[in-house]
Write an enzyme that holds these catalytic residues in place. Structure first.
Site, short mmCIF file in Angstrom:
data_model
loop_
_atom_site.label_atom_id
_atom_site.label_comp_id
_atom_site.label_asym_id
_atom_site.label_seq_id
_atom_site.Cartn_x
_atom_site.Cartn_y
_atom_site.Cartn_z
N GLU A 215 -16.06 6.50 4.10
CA GLU A 215 -15.29 6.40 5.20
C GLU A 215 -16.08 6.64 6.60
O GLU A 215 -17.00 7.74 6.69
CB GLU A 215 -14.27 7.04 5.47
CG GLU A 215 -13.35 6.58 3.99
CD GLU A 215 -12.11 5.59 4.47
OE1 GLU A 215 -12.04 5.47 5.85
OE2 GLU A 215 -11.36 5.25 3.55
N ARG B 250 0.72 -1.07 -0.12
CA ARG B 250 -0.08 -0.08 0.08
C ARG B 250 0.93 1.23 0.00
O ARG B 250 0.38 2.43 -0.68
CB ARG B 250 -0.96 -0.02 0.98
CG ARG B 250 -2.02 1.07 1.28
CD ARG B 250 -3.19 0.99 2.25
NE ARG B 250 -2.51 1.06 3.54
CZ ARG B 250 -3.17 0.96 4.39
NH1 ARG B 250 -4.59 0.46 4.36
NH2 ARG B 250 -2.89 0.71 5.53
N LYS C 200 -2.72 6.45 1.32
CA LYS C 200 -2.80 6.82 2.82
C LYS C 200 -1.84 8.05 2.92
O LYS C 200 -0.53 8.09 3.13
CB LYS C 200 -2.19 5.80 3.29
CG LYS C 200 -2.80 5.71 4.88
CD LYS C 200 -2.43 4.45 5.49
CE LYS C 200 -2.87 4.36 7.08
NZ LYS C 200 -4.28 4.45 7.32
C1 LIG Z 1 -5.43 3.61 7.59
C2 LIG Z 1 -6.63 4.01 7.30
C3 LIG Z 1 -7.65 2.97 7.21
C4 LIG Z 1 -7.58 1.70 8.06
O1 LIG Z 1 -6.75 0.57 7.19
P1 LIG Z 1 -6.12 -0.29 7.61
O2 LIG Z 1 -5.19 -0.96 6.96
O3 LIG Z 1 -7.10 -1.36 7.98
O4 LIG Z 1 -5.48 0.10 9.16
C5 LIG Z 1 -8.98 3.52 7.12
N1 LIG Z 1 -9.23 4.83 6.53
C6 LIG Z 1 -8.39 5.73 6.53
C7 LIG Z 1 -8.82 6.92 5.81
C8 LIG Z 1 -7.16 5.14 6.74
O5 LIG Z 1 -6.17 6.22 6.63
#
Ligand SMILES: *Cc1c(COP(=O)(O)O)cnc(C)c1O
Length: 340
Positions: A220, A81, A184
């Site tokens: 989200e 990722r 991210k």
């Molecule tokens: C990091 C994140 C998540 C959760 O991702 P995981 O891989 O399950 O930790 C969900 N939404 C957002 C906006 C994030 O930044």
């Protein structure tokens, strides 16, 4: 344990641990990287990360098993990722081997800060990739810093799984339809702070974001992904390019289907159809699974299962996921990486 920490009462707070990892990218290649005791980053005042948001990060945890071993949950997915984030923001990619080696080094060097099994606490890891160097024009940097630091964090739910109240954000989006919602990056968080602060001031746990083109579908839940269990017992989670692809969410999709025997799929979740759900949850590394008690949308108030108790399917998913992460339940092939 040599360190003096009250594991049962840890929150989610920065702690300056003895060691972190740092590696520099310059002239088209990464250096070998090393552990350092210095928790300050040194970079040019003109770094692209500071001005143009050219940065990305990860969030993951190290878990102590009941035999005292330490393990990571799907760190290869975090590496992949961060590479996808790097491509979207035109940054240098960190190879998977280098990423996992960095994380392992940080866990081992700070081993006494990995909380004991049974406390629910974990060692939270924060890999960070930033564009640096002497550039002031808007363009991708040619130099990067990759760092991984860590801190022990408490169990998200100390008194069991307590449902939280959320509110739909009608005034602000966190991402654009073809923007960086699926990466991210700090910019998504900067864009969401206004909605989050307003939601919290109004007494909610966080804001829920809708799809930025039609504002009819759930995307989200704060900084976690959304999932629901329909009254027919189906597991549904939204599919969209502006949702951050949560590793926890993909793990729950798998566990819902293969361990709980549910129909599990990604698909649209329209706000107007929210009442099809018997149970709703938010998931991510930090939150694990947060049961959603209710969602407010203007005058409308949707309640799921119960405002005070976790529903039975979410409880089963939580026990399965956390059991695997802490090594109490056998994991699907390839999910667990031992630190030794
Ligand atoms: C990091 C994140 C998540 C959760 O991702 P995981 O891989 O399950 O930790 C969900 N939404 C957002 C906006 C994030 O930044």
């Amino acid at each position: 344990m040599a360190v003096n920490i009250d594991w049962e009462n840890l929150g989610f707070d920065y702690l300056n641990l003895p060691f972190r990892y740092i590696s520099y990218y310059k002239d088209g290649k990464w250096d070998a990287g090393k552990l350092t005791e210095d928790n300050q980053l040194h970079m040019s005042e003109s770094s692209t990360a500071l001005h143009y948001g050219q940065q990305g990060f990860e969030g993951m945890k190290a878990y102590r098993t009941k035999t005292g071993e330490i393990q990571l949950f799907r760190p290869d997915r975090n590496a992949a990722r961060l590479q996808a984030t790097a491509r979207r923001l035109r940054m240098a990619e960190v190879p998977t081997d280098k990423f996992i080696d960095a994380v392992m080094q940080v866990v081992k060097a700070n081993e006494e800060y990995v909380p004991p099994h049974g406390t629910g606490a974990t060692l939270y890891l924060r890999p960070l990739l930033i564009g640096v160097g002497d550039i002031i024009g808007v363009k991708p940097a040619t130099e990067y810093i990759f760092t991984v630091f860590a801190m022990p964090v408490g169990a998200y739910f100390k008194g069991g799984l307590v449902p939280s109240k959320f509110v739909i954000s009608r005034d602000y989006d966190r991402a654009a339809p073809l923007g960086t919602g699926g990466s991210k990056v700090g910019g998504n968080y900067a864009a969401s702070l206004q909605a989050e602060v307003e939601a919290k001031e109004a007494g909610y746990a966080d804001a829920i974001y809708l799809d930025p083109s039609t504002h009819t579908k759930i995307e989200e839940v704060g900084s976690a992904n959304f999932f629901g269990i329909t009254k027919e017992g189906e597991f549904i989670t939204p599919l969209s390019t502006s949702i951050l692809p949560s590793i926890t969410k993909y793990s729950l999709l798998y566990l819902a289907e293969h361990h709980l025997g549910l129909n599990a799929r990604e698909g649209d979740v329209f706000v107007k159809d929210l009442d099809q759900f018997a149970e709703v949850g938010a998931c991510g590394t930090a939150a694990v699974i947060t049961p959603v008690a209710s969602i407010d949308d203007g005058e409308k108030h949707h309640v799921f299962y119960s405002e005070t108790e976790v529903g039975p399917t979410i409880k089963k998913l939580y026990d399965e996921l956390v059991g695997i992460q802490f090594g109490d339940i056998e994991a699907p092939e390839g999910w667990i990486f031992k630190v030794n």
